[in-house]
Write a protein that holds these residues in place. Structure first.
Motif, short mmCIF file in Angstrom:
data_model
loop_
_atom_site.label_atom_id
_atom_site.label_comp_id
_atom_site.label_asym_id
_atom_site.label_seq_id
_atom_site.Cartn_x
_atom_site.Cartn_y
_atom_site.Cartn_z
N GLN A 182 0.83 -1.20 0.00
CA GLN A 182 0.00 0.00 0.00
C GLN A 182 0.86 1.25 0.00
OE1 GLN A 182 -3.47 0.20 -0.25
NE2 GLN A 182 -2.86 2.33 -0.67
N GLU A 183 1.96 1.23 0.77
CA GLU A 183 2.89 2.37 0.79
C GLU A 183 3.49 2.59 -0.59
OE1 GLU A 183 5.66 1.28 3.77
OE2 GLU A 183 4.35 1.81 5.46
N ARG A 240 2.09 1.78 -3.49
CA ARG A 240 1.05 2.33 -4.36
C ARG A 240 0.85 3.82 -4.09
NH1 ARG A 240 -1.36 -2.90 -3.68
NH2 ARG A 240 -2.41 -2.23 -1.76
N ASP A 241 0.88 4.20 -2.80
CA ASP A 241 0.74 5.62 -2.45
C ASP A 241 1.90 6.43 -3.01
OD1 ASP A 241 -1.56 4.98 -1.09
OD2 ASP A 241 -0.62 4.95 0.90
N ARG A 242 3.11 5.86 -2.90
CA ARG A 242 4.29 6.55 -3.41
C ARG A 242 4.22 6.71 -4.93
NH1 ARG A 242 7.68 3.43 -1.31
NH2 ARG A 242 8.04 4.60 0.61
N ARG A 249 1.50 6.87 -6.73
CA ARG A 249 0.48 7.86 -7.04
C ARG A 249 1.03 9.28 -6.84
NH1 ARG A 249 -3.17 5.70 -4.47
NH2 ARG A 249 -2.88 6.70 -2.46
N GLU A 250 1.80 9.47 -5.77
CA GLU A 250 2.40 10.78 -5.53
C GLU A 250 3.36 11.17 -6.65
OE1 GLU A 250 4.19 10.45 -1.73
OE2 GLU A 250 2.28 10.42 -0.62
N GLN A 252 1.32 12.26 -9.62
CA GLN A 252 0.76 13.59 -9.39
C GLN A 252 1.81 14.67 -9.55
OE1 GLN A 252 -0.95 13.09 -5.50
NE2 GLN A 252 -2.86 12.19 -6.28
N GLU A 294 1.79 0.68 -12.40
CA GLU A 294 2.28 0.50 -11.04
C GLU A 294 3.61 -0.26 -11.09
OE1 GLU A 294 1.01 1.49 -8.24
OE2 GLU A 294 -0.99 2.15 -8.76
#
Length: 310
Positions: A114-115, A117-119, A121-122, A125, A145
């Motif tokens: 999950q970390e 995936r968050d990274r 996405r950041e 962005q 991903e």
């Protein structure tokens, strides 16, 4: 014997199971170990066969088991269960001491994924914002991903130069690789190093003399550009060629040695054979600066307070 994990020629092993096997091996070793010791202990405790150790990744020559064990260590480190020193020694943390079940491993695996995936996405962005700032044409295509298939574990990223070097070595002509081995042995202190070439000499590629203080040892060597793992049979065949000739042998390869090959090399009552695998070969070439150059980057700190005190 019940295995913690399975590894197949096709398909991918379950990472939480490999993480659990890694913790078990580390506890067996007293809580700390080098990467080599840790991998060898996992292989021993799990009864991994030589065939299984020879499986490679689909798109390159990296050994599948070692590759995923590296990822297991990376996930355990990000889960604060392991720590590693600059010297490559891995150790259990206080948190790691409390973890012992597959459920614990699955929880770490889920959280770290999950970390990631968050990274990712950041990063997407930030990249989109940068494009907008420079008024570049935006694209609606989403970035993929990051996956284990196209990524490297943390410890491998730091040593990616070895992968580049090994690709160069594996592409060399066999005779050129023999000359490189000859040069390396000379740099390491051997004298009278002779390359035999294709003489059909039972797998022996050359011979050299190593002088240690007042004593000299004649050592026969074999140097092979392997893409996979050297098996115990190949070590036995090399030893057979040494019988009656030398007290010691040296096997140099761009590949790896199976756990059984390492055991065979130091078997009691037999001629001892020293092993140099691809990673160690890279380090030796770096040490003796043979085609490898280390660039030191200067870092300068300015102490503003010092100037204010004038």
């Amino acid at each position: 014997m019940t295995r913690t994990f399975t590894i197949e020629k096709d398909g991918f092993p379950d990472l939480p199971h490999l993480m659990l096997a890694t913790l078990k091996a580390l506890r067996h070793l007293g809580g700390s170990a080098s990467i080599h010791e840790l991998d060898e202990t996992v292989i021993e405790l799990e009864g991994v066969t030589e065939e299984e150790q020879s499986y490679t990744m689909p798109n390159d020559d990296r050994q599948k088991l070692n590759y995923y064990l590296a990822w297991a260590r990376t996930f355990l480190k990000r889960g604060e269960a392991l720590e590693n020193s600059a010297r490559g020694i891995w150790a259990l943390t206080a948190t790691g001491e409390t973890l012992s079940s597959l459920e614990h491993m699955q929880a770490i695996h889920k959280r770290v994924n999950q970390e990631e995936r968050d990274r990712a996405r950041e990063k997407r962005q930030a990249a989109a914002a940068k494009k907008a700032k420079h008024k570049k044409q935006a694209t609606n295509a989403s970035l993929p991903e990051a996956t284990l298939d196209d990524a490297l574990p943390e410890e491998d990223i730091k040593e990616s130069w070895t992968a580049t070097l090994l690709d160069v070595l594996k592409a060399m002509d066999p005779s050129a690789f023999e000359r490189l081995s000859q040069r390396l042995l000379r740099e390491a202190g051997f004298v009278k190093v002779e390359v035999r070439g294709k003489t059909g000499d039972g797998g022996i590629d050359g011979v050299g003399v190593l002088r240690v203080n007042l004593v000299s040892f004649q050592i026969y060597f074999q140097c092979k550009r392997y893409k996979g793992s050297v098996s115990s049979k190949e070590i036995r065949d090399f030893r057979g060629a040494l019988q009656g000739r030398a007290d010691k042998g040296l096997f140099i390869t761009t590949g790896t040695f199976t756990s059984q090959a390492s055991e065979e090399a130091t078997r009691d009552g037999a001629i001892a054979i020293d092993l140099i695998d691809g990673d160690r070969l890279c380090e030796l070439l770096k040490t003796y600066e043979l085609g490898v150059k280390t660039t030191m980057i200067e870092h300068v700190d300015v102490n503003a307070e010092w100037f204010q005190g004038l």
